[in-house]
Design an enzyme around this catalytic site. Structure first.
Site, PDB file in Angstrom:
ATOM      1  N   SER A 268      32.103  36.679  40.568  1.00 11.38           N
ATOM      2  CA  SER A 268      32.087  35.728  39.466  1.00 11.38           C
ATOM      3  C   SER A 268      33.344  35.872  38.636  1.00 11.38           C
ATOM      4  O   SER A 268      33.978  36.930  38.607  1.00 11.38           O
ATOM      5  CB  SER A 268      30.851  35.975  38.600  1.00 11.38           C
ATOM      6  OG  SER A 268      30.978  35.360  37.337  1.00 11.38           O
ATOM      7  N   LYS A 269      33.707  34.795  37.925  1.00 14.76           N
ATOM      8  CA  LYS A 269      34.892  34.855  37.062  1.00 14.76           C
ATOM      9  C   LYS A 269      34.715  35.853  35.931  1.00 14.76           C
ATOM     10  O   LYS A 269      35.684  36.251  35.289  1.00 14.76           O
ATOM     11  CB  LYS A 269      35.224  33.476  36.505  1.00 14.76           C
ATOM     12  CG  LYS A 269      34.158  32.879  35.605  1.00 14.76           C
ATOM     13  CD  LYS A 269      34.563  31.492  35.156  1.00 14.76           C
ATOM     14  CE  LYS A 269      33.521  30.864  34.248  1.00 14.76           C
ATOM     15  NZ  LYS A 269      33.899  29.498  33.821  1.00 14.76           N
ATOM     16  N   ARG A 270      33.460  36.262  35.692  1.00 14.24           N
ATOM     17  CA  ARG A 270      33.197  37.266  34.651  1.00 14.24           C
ATOM     18  C   ARG A 270      33.306  38.693  35.169  1.00 14.24           C
ATOM     19  O   ARG A 270      33.296  39.635  34.395  1.00 14.24           O
ATOM     20  CB  ARG A 270      31.794  37.033  34.058  1.00 14.24           C
ATOM     21  CG  ARG A 270      31.658  35.744  33.261  1.00 14.24           C
ATOM     22  CD  ARG A 270      30.241  35.513  32.796  1.00 14.24           C
ATOM     23  NE  ARG A 270      29.346  35.250  33.923  1.00 14.24           N
ATOM     24  CZ  ARG A 270      29.189  34.051  34.489  1.00 14.24           C
ATOM     25  NH1 ARG A 270      29.864  33.019  34.029  1.00 14.24           N
ATOM     26  NH2 ARG A 270      28.366  33.887  35.496  1.00 14.24           N
TER      27      ARG A 270
END
Length: 502
Positions: A268-270
Site C-alpha cells: 500500500s502507499k501507506r
C-alpha cells in the site's frame, strides 16, 4: 513472421500510456507500471504518452504535477508525448478535455449506445438486495434501458437528474490478455455501468477509454486491480468505433501482477518502502531501483538479476511477465542498487555523492579542488562497501569536517574508548609523529607500535584509533583514511580522543 503481441501493427506504431494522478507521491507499483510501459515502447520503437488523470480536482495540487514530471525525469523514464513535451493528441491533462468527453457522450446517446438512467440510489439498493435474496446477480438490472417517453417525462417532472449508462452487449466479452492469456467475462456479470454522474461529471470508465481511443493507444499495460473494469472498457471501445471516435482499434491489454509487501498483503502507499521519495532520500540510483522493480514480475534471464535499462529494452517481452503476484524485498532491492553502485565509474560515483554530503553540511554544493581530490581518492575505499549514496555521510564525513565541529559518536566512544584505549592512543600518536605520511608507512608504524610493541590483537589495537580519527566504529580502511585525513588532523584527533579517555 507476425508478432502475436503486435498482430498486424507496425512496431513503430506502438503507443502506450502512463496515466498518473497529481494527488500524491508515486509508489513503487506506479513506477513498475511506468517502467514496463516505457520498456515496451522503447523495445518496439514506439511512443510513450504521459497523460495526467486530474479530474479529481479537489485532490490535485500544483506540487503534484511538478513532482510527477520531476520524478519520472529523475528515473530516466522520458515520455514522447504529454505535458511539457506536447504532441498531436493533446491536451494531455484530463481536466482540459471536459468538452471532448461531453461531445463523445452526446454522440453515444444519439446513437443509442448509452442511455439516461433515472433510478435513485434507494431504488437501486432495494433491487440489488432483492436480487441477492433471490440468489441472482445483483448488478444493475437495466431498469431504464427501455423507458417510454412518458416514463422519462414523469421522472423529469419529479426533478430527477439522470446518470448516463453504457448499453453493454448481451454476449460474453473475450480478450487475450498479454500477461494472463484468454479471459472471458459473461454478460450476466456485466451490468450497464455509469459513464457520467447526475451532476454531469464524467467518470474514469468513460474518460480513460475515450482518451485511449482519441490518442490511438495500441496497448494498455496496467495493474491487475483494474482487470474487472476491462470488459466494460472493451465494450466502450467498440461503441466508440461504431460512432467514429478514435482509430477504431481496441487496445491490447496486459494486466501486471500485484506487488506484495510484508505479510503477503498488497503493498500500500501507506506502507514503509512503497513511496519513491524514500529511495531518492536514501540515495538509491535510478538505474538500481528500476532494475529491481523490473524483477517484480519479469526477468532478463534465469541466472541474472543485474542489468542496464538498455539491456532491459532490448530483451523486454510482455508475454514473459509472470502473472503471479511479486513480493517486494527491501534487502534485495538494496543489494541490486549496491551492484549498480559498483558499476559506476569512480568519477561518476564521486559526483553522485556530492549532493548527499552537501545536504548534510559536510561539503559545499560546489566543493573546492582540494575537497574534490580527497573525495575522488576516497572512492576506491568506499565504493565496494556502500549500498546507498546517503551512507557517504557517515562513511566519509570525517574527512571534510573541520576539527571544531568534529564529534565522536557517543556509542562508539562508550564501547571502544575505554580501558586501555588511552595507552593505545598515546602509542599511536608517538608512532605517527614522524613517519612519512603514506598508507604503507602509517600501517607499518602502527603495527610495530600497537601489535608488536603493546602485544595487542588488531581489533583492540586499531579500534580506538579508528574511532578517534573517524568518530565511528565503522569507517573506510584505517591506514588509507589516515593518509587522506592528513598528519595534522590525525594527530589532533588522537590527542582529543586521548583527553576523553582520561
Amino acid at each position: 513472421m507476425t508478432d502475436d503481441v503486435l498482430g498486424d501493427l507496425e512496431p513503430s506504431k506502438v503507443r502506450v500510456r502512463f496515466p498518473p494522478s497529481p494527488t500524491g507521491l508515486l509508489t513503487v507499483g506506479n513506477i513498475r507500471s511506468a517502467l514496463f510501459n516505457w520498456a515496451f515502447a522503447r523495445h518496439y520503437g514506439g511512443k510513450l504518452v504521459l497523460r495526467i488523470e486530474d479530474t479529481d480536482t479537489a485532490r490535485n495540487t500544483e506540487e503534484g504535477y511538478r513532482y510527477t514530471y520531476d520524478a519520472l525525469r529523475w528515473l530516466g523514464l522520458n515520455w514522447d508525448e504529454g505535458p511539457e513535451v506536447g504532441g498531436d493528441f493533446g491536451p494531455y491533462l484530463q481536466s482540459e478535455r471536459m468538452d471532448i468527453y461531453a461531445d463523445v457522450v452526446a454522440k453515444l446517446l444519439a446513437a443509442g449506445k448509452a442511455y439516461h438512467c433515472y433510478c435513485s440510489q434507494e431504488e437501486l439498493d432495494q433491487r440489488r438486495e432483492a436480487a441477492r435474496t433471490a440468489g441472482q446477480h445483483s448488478g444493475y438490472d437495466g431498469h431504464c434501458r427501455t423507458l417510454t417517453p412518458e416514463q422519462v417525462e414523469a421522472y423529469v417532472g419529479e426533478g430527477r437528474r439522470p446518470v448516463v449508462r453504457l448499453r453493454m452487449p448481451d454476449r460474453p466479452i473475450v480478450f487475450d490478455d498479454l500477461v494472463r492469456g484468454e479471459i472471458t467475462f459473461l454478460p450476466e456479470n456485466l451490468g450497464d455501468y455509469v459513464l457520467v454522474r447526475a451532476n454531469g461529471y464524467p467518470l474514469y470508465p468513460l474518460v480513460n477509454p475515450v482518451d485511449d481511443a482519441l490518442m490511438e493507444i495500441t496497448h494498455v499495460l496496467r495493474g491487475e486491480d483494474l482487470l474487472p473494469s476491462t470488459p466494460r472498457q472493451i465494450a466502450l471501445y467498440e461503441a466508440l468505433a461504431e460512432i467514429g471516435v478514435g482509430s477504431g482499434r481496441t487496445p491490447r491489454f496486459g494486466h501486471l501482477p500485484f506487488v506484495m509487501g510484508e505479510g503477503n498483503k498488497r503493498l500500500s502507499k501507506r506502507d514503509k518502502g512503497s513511496g519513491l521519495g524514500e529511495y531518492v532520500e536514501r540515495g538509491f540510483l535510478p538505474e538500481g531501483l528500476l532494475n529491481y522493480l523490473a524483477l517484480l514480475g519479469w526477468s532478463i534471464a534465469e541466472d541474472r538479476d543485474v542489468f542496464t535499462m538498455a539491456e532491459m529494452v532490448e530483451a523486454f517481452d510482455i508475454r514473459k511477465v509472470n502473472s503471479n503476484s511479486a513480493r517486494f524485498d527491501p534487502k534485495k532491492c538494496e543489494a541490486i542498487n549496491a551492484a549498480h553502485m559498483r558499476l559506476l565509474p569512480q568519477e561518476e560515483f564521486a559526483k553522485r555523492m556530492i549532493p548527499f554530503l552537501a545536504k548534510a553540511g559536510v561539503l559545499p554544493e560546489q566543493p573546492s579542488d582540494q575537497q574534490l581530490a580527497v573525495l575522488r581518492a576516497a572512492v576506491p575505499l568506499v565504493q565496494e562497501r556502500m549500498n546507498t549514496l546517503d551512507e557517504s555521510v557517515d562513511m566519509l564525513g570525517f574527512l571534510f569536517v573541520d576539527d571544531a565541529h568534529f564529534t565522536v559518536d557517543p556509542d562508539a566512544a562508550a564501547k571502544v574508548l575505554t580501558g586501555d584505549a588511552d595507552a593505545v592512543l598515546d602509542a599511536a600518536a608517538k608512532a605517527l609523529s614522524d613517519v612519512d605520511w603514506t598508507t604503507e608507512a602509517i600501517e607499518a608504524a602502527l603495527r610495530a607500535s600497537l601489535i608488536e610493541g603493546l602485544g595487542l590483537k588488531p581489533k583492540n589495537a586499531f579500534g580506538p584509533v579508528r574511532v578517534a580519527i573517524s568518530g565511528r566504529r565503522i569507517s573506510p580502511p584505517l591506514f588509507e583514511s589516515l593518509e587522506l585525513l592528513g598528519r595534522e588532523k590525525s594527530l589532533h584527533r588522537l590527542e582529543q580522543a586521548r583527553r576523553t579517555t582520561s
